[in-house]
Write a protein that holds these residues in place. Structure first.
Motif, PDB file in Angstrom:
ATOM      1  N   THR A 106       0.845  -1.194   0.166  1.00 27.05           N
ATOM      2  CA  THR A 106       0.072  -0.159  -0.037  1.00 27.05           C
ATOM      3  C   THR A 106       0.906   1.275  -0.059  1.00 27.05           C
ATOM      4  O   THR A 106       0.654   2.398  -0.787  1.00 27.05           O
ATOM      5  N   GLY A 107       1.996   1.270   0.664  1.00 26.60           N
ATOM      6  CA  GLY A 107       2.951   2.464   0.752  1.00 26.60           C
ATOM      7  C   GLY A 107       3.327   2.811  -0.505  1.00 26.60           C
ATOM      8  O   GLY A 107       3.624   3.918  -0.849  1.00 26.60           O
ATOM      9  N   ALA A 108       3.921   1.678  -1.030  1.00 23.66           N
ATOM     10  CA  ALA A 108       4.688   1.701  -2.458  1.00 23.66           C
ATOM     11  C   ALA A 108       3.623   2.452  -3.360  1.00 23.66           C
ATOM     12  O   ALA A 108       4.174   3.364  -4.273  1.00 23.66           O
ATOM     13  N   LEU A 109       2.546   1.992  -3.616  1.00 24.86           N
ATOM     14  CA  LEU A 109       1.456   2.331  -4.386  1.00 24.86           C
ATOM     15  C   LEU A 109       1.263   3.959  -4.274  1.00 24.86           C
ATOM     16  O   LEU A 109       1.287   4.609  -5.011  1.00 24.86           O
ATOM     17  N   LEU A 110       0.861   4.363  -2.851  1.00 24.51           N
ATOM     18  CA  LEU A 110       0.729   5.720  -2.567  1.00 24.51           C
ATOM     19  C   LEU A 110       1.781   6.564  -2.990  1.00 24.51           C
ATOM     20  O   LEU A 110       1.653   7.499  -3.416  1.00 24.51           O
ATOM     21  N   LEU A 111       3.070   6.134  -2.689  1.00 21.24           N
ATOM     22  CA  LEU A 111       4.368   6.984  -2.850  1.00 21.24           C
ATOM     23  C   LEU A 111       4.509   7.062  -4.440  1.00 21.24           C
ATOM     24  O   LEU A 111       4.328   8.231  -4.837  1.00 21.24           O
ATOM     25  N   PHE A 112       4.385   6.039  -5.188  1.00 20.71           N
ATOM     26  CA  PHE A 112       4.573   6.127  -6.543  1.00 20.71           C
ATOM     27  C   PHE A 112       3.335   7.043  -7.297  1.00 20.71           C
ATOM     28  O   PHE A 112       3.675   7.661  -8.059  1.00 20.71           O
ATOM     29  N   GLY A 113       2.317   6.766  -6.611  1.00 23.89           N
ATOM     30  CA  GLY A 113       0.988   7.455  -7.424  1.00 23.89           C
ATOM     31  C   GLY A 113       1.345   9.228  -7.081  1.00 23.89           C
ATOM     32  O   GLY A 113       1.006   9.923  -7.946  1.00 23.89           O
ATOM     33  N   ALA A 114       1.613   9.452  -6.009  1.00 24.54           N
ATOM     34  CA  ALA A 114       1.956  10.752  -5.500  1.00 24.54           C
ATOM     35  C   ALA A 114       3.159  11.385  -6.365  1.00 24.54           C
ATOM     36  O   ALA A 114       3.074  12.598  -6.589  1.00 24.54           O
ATOM     37  N   VAL A 115       4.228  10.543  -6.469  1.00 27.93           N
ATOM     38  CA  VAL A 115       5.212  11.196  -7.332  1.00 27.93           C
ATOM     39  C   VAL A 115       4.839  11.570  -8.538  1.00 27.93           C
ATOM     40  O   VAL A 115       5.161  12.806  -9.127  1.00 27.93           O
ATOM     41  N   GLN A 116       4.062  10.601  -9.350  1.00 22.68           N
ATOM     42  CA  GLN A 116       3.596  10.985 -10.694  1.00 22.68           C
ATOM     43  C   GLN A 116       2.712  11.917 -10.668  1.00 22.68           C
ATOM     44  O   GLN A 116       2.746  12.728 -11.668  1.00 22.68           O
ATOM     45  N   ALA A 117       1.864  11.890  -9.814  1.00 23.76           N
ATOM     46  CA  ALA A 117       0.661  12.976  -9.783  1.00 23.76           C
ATOM     47  C   ALA A 117       1.332  14.338  -9.513  1.00 23.76           C
ATOM     48  O   ALA A 117       0.921  15.318 -10.094  1.00 23.76           O
ATOM     49  N   THR A 118       2.179  14.429  -8.683  1.00 23.99           N
ATOM     50  CA  THR A 118       3.137  15.772  -8.305  1.00 23.99           C
ATOM     51  C   THR A 118       3.885  16.377  -9.637  1.00 23.99           C
ATOM     52  O   THR A 118       3.543  17.541  -9.962  1.00 23.99           O
ATOM     53  N   MET A 119       4.364  15.308 -10.353  1.00 25.85           N
ATOM     54  CA  MET A 119       5.198  15.814 -11.739  1.00 25.85           C
ATOM     55  C   MET A 119       4.163  16.086 -12.738  1.00 25.85           C
ATOM     56  O   MET A 119       4.243  16.948 -13.434  1.00 25.85           O
ATOM     57  N   ILE A 120       3.038  15.405 -12.904  1.00 22.06           N
ATOM     58  CA  ILE A 120       1.982  15.838 -13.945  1.00 22.06           C
ATOM     59  C   ILE A 120       1.384  17.149 -13.609  1.00 22.06           C
ATOM     60  O   ILE A 120       1.088  18.069 -14.277  1.00 22.06           O
ATOM     61  N   LEU A 121       0.952  17.333 -12.274  1.00 27.01           N
ATOM     62  CA  LEU A 121       0.237  18.457 -11.841  1.00 27.01           C
ATOM     63  C   LEU A 121       1.212  19.717 -11.937  1.00 27.01           C
ATOM     64  O   LEU A 121       0.761  20.762 -12.385  1.00 27.01           O
ATOM     65  N   VAL A 122       2.281  19.691 -11.668  1.00 27.75           N
ATOM     66  CA  VAL A 122       3.481  20.524 -11.802  1.00 27.75           C
ATOM     67  C   VAL A 122       3.492  21.051 -13.431  1.00 27.75           C
ATOM     68  O   VAL A 122       3.450  22.254 -13.842  1.00 27.75           O
ATOM     69  N   GLY A 123       3.470  20.034 -14.350  1.00 22.35           N
ATOM     70  CA  GLY A 123       3.472  20.224 -15.504  1.00 22.35           C
ATOM     71  C   GLY A 123       2.436  20.945 -16.188  1.00 22.35           C
ATOM     72  O   GLY A 123       2.542  21.806 -16.947  1.00 22.35           O
ATOM     73  N   LEU A 124       1.197  20.621 -15.541  1.00 17.91           N
ATOM     74  CA  LEU A 124       0.057  21.176 -16.195  1.00 17.91           C
ATOM     75  C   LEU A 124       0.148  23.119 -15.662  1.00 17.91           C
ATOM     76  O   LEU A 124      -0.079  23.676 -16.106  1.00 17.91           O
TER      77      LEU A 124
END
Length: 307
Positions: A106-124
Motif C-alpha cells: 500500500t505504501g509503495a502504491l501511494l508513494l509512486f502515485g503521489a510522485v507521478q501525480a505531483t510531476m503531472i500537476l506541476v507540468g499542467l
C-alpha cells in the motif's frame, strides 16, 4: 532523480547494450522496491525508530554515493543543492514515519502515485497540455488513489497515508529539480551529504520530543543492531548503489520508457512483501493498483505520442 547541479564538465555517459540496459534496469527496480521492504522490516521487526532509520539511511547513502562518485570520476566539490537536500530529507523522513502504520504494498502504491501525480500537476501548472487520452489516464489514476483511501476495511491509517503522499510529493519535487542536472551521480551524492546533518537534527528533535509524544509516531530515538543493518542496507545498497545503477541504465532508455518501467516498482514491492513480510494483496489494493498504474501508463503513452 537528482537535484540540479551547475558545476563543471562531466565524463560522457556510456550507453549500455540492450541486454546490459535491461539487466541494469531490473536491478534498479528491485533496489527501489527494496527500500520499502527494508523500511517496513526495520520498523516492524526491530526496535529502531523512524527518525533513527532516516538518519542511518541518509548517512550510509551519502557514504556509498561518495565512494561511487570517487571510483567513477564523478566526485565534485559543491555538487547538489540545499533545496535538493531538503526535498530528499522530506521524502525520506515522511516515508519512514508512514511505514509505521501501513503495509509495504500500500505504501509503495501511494508513494509512486503521489510522485507521478505531483510531476503531472506541476507540468499542467507550467502550461503543459494534455490530450484526451492523458486526461482519462489522470482521472483513472486519481480514482484509483481515491478507492484505496476510501473508508473501508482495507483503508490505510489516515496519518500514515498522508505522510506517504507527502513523501511522494517531496520525491516528485526532488525529481523535477534534478531534470537539469548534468551529472546525477555527483548531484545525488552532494544532496545526500547535505541531507545527513539535517537528518541528525531531525533525530535530535525526535529524541527531545519523545517523552512528550507517545504512540506510533512518537517515543524518541531508539537503536538496535537489526534496525541499523536494515537502515544501512536501505541507504548504502538500495539507495546509493540502486540510484547509481539506474543512472547507468538511463542513457539507453527513452524518457517514456524510463517513466513506464518504474510502474513495476509497486508491483514488485507488493509481491516481495508477501514473501518477506507475510502481507496479503487485498482485492482493494489489486484494483487500486490496476487503476493507478494503468492511468499513469496512459499519461506516459500520450506524452510519447505527442513527442
Amino acid at each position: 532523480m537528482a537535484a540540479s547541479d551547475k558545476v563543471g564538465a562531466v565524463p560522457a555517459p556510456t550507453v549500455p547494450s540492450a541486454g546490459r540496459a535491461a539487466l541494469l534496469t531490473l536491478l534498479a527496480m528491485l533496489a527501489f522496491a527494496a527500500n520499502s521492504i527494508l523500511c517496513r522490516l526495520a520498523l516492524t521487526q526491530t526496535d529502531i525508530d523512524p527518525a533513527g532509520f532516516t538518519l542511518v539511511r541518509i548517512a550510509s547513502g551519502a557514504a556509498s554515493l561518495w565512494l561511487i562518485a570517487r571510483a567513477t570520476g564523478h566526485a565534485k566539490a559543491g555538487a547538489g543543492s540545499w533545496r535538493g537536500a531538503a526535498a530528499l530529507l522530506a521524502y525520506a523522513a515522511a516515508f519512514s514515519f508512514a511505514y509505521l502504520t501501513m503495509t509495504a504494498g500500500t505504501g509503495a502504491l501511494l508513494l509512486f502515485g503521489a510522485v507521478q501525480a505531483t510531476m503531472i500537476l506541476v507540468g499542467l501548472y507550467r502550461g503543459e497540455k494534455l490530450v484526451p487520452l492523458q486526461w482519462g489516464g489522470l482521472a483513472l489514476a486519481l480514482g484509483g488513489l481515491a478507492l484505496l483511501l476510501a473508508p473501508g476495511l482495507s483503508t490505510p491509517d489516515p496519518l500514515g497515508a498522508l505522510l506517504m503522499l507527502a513523501a511522494g510529493a517531496a520525491w516528485g519535487v526532488y525529481s523535477l529539480l534534478g531534470r537539469t542536472s548534468r551529472d546525477p551521480i555527483a548531484t545525488t551524492a552532494g544532496n545526500f551529504l547535505r541531507a545527513a546533518p539535517m537528518a541528525a537534527v531531525l533525530a535530535l528533535l525526535a529524541a527531545l520530543a519523545g517523552p512528550l509524544f507517545g504512540g506510533p509516531m512518537g517515543g524518541g530515538v531508539r537503536w538496535d543492531q537489526g534496525g541499523l543493518v536494515y537502515a544501512v542496507l536501505s541507504g548504502a545498497l538500495a539507495s546509493g548503489v540502486g540510484y547509481s545503477i539506474w543512472y547507468a541504465a538511463l542513457p539507453a532508455l527513452t524518457a517514456a520508457r524510463a517513466a513506464s518501467v518504474q510502474l513495476s516498482v509497486p508491483v514488485i514491492t507488493a509481491l516481495a512483501a508477501v514473501l518477506a513480510l507475510g502481507e496479503r494483496i487485498t482485492p482493494v489494493l489489486a484494483l487500486s493498483s490496476v487503476a493507478v498504474l494503468g492511468g499513469i501508463a496512459l499519461v506516459i503513452v500520450g506524452r510519447a505520442r505527442r513527442a
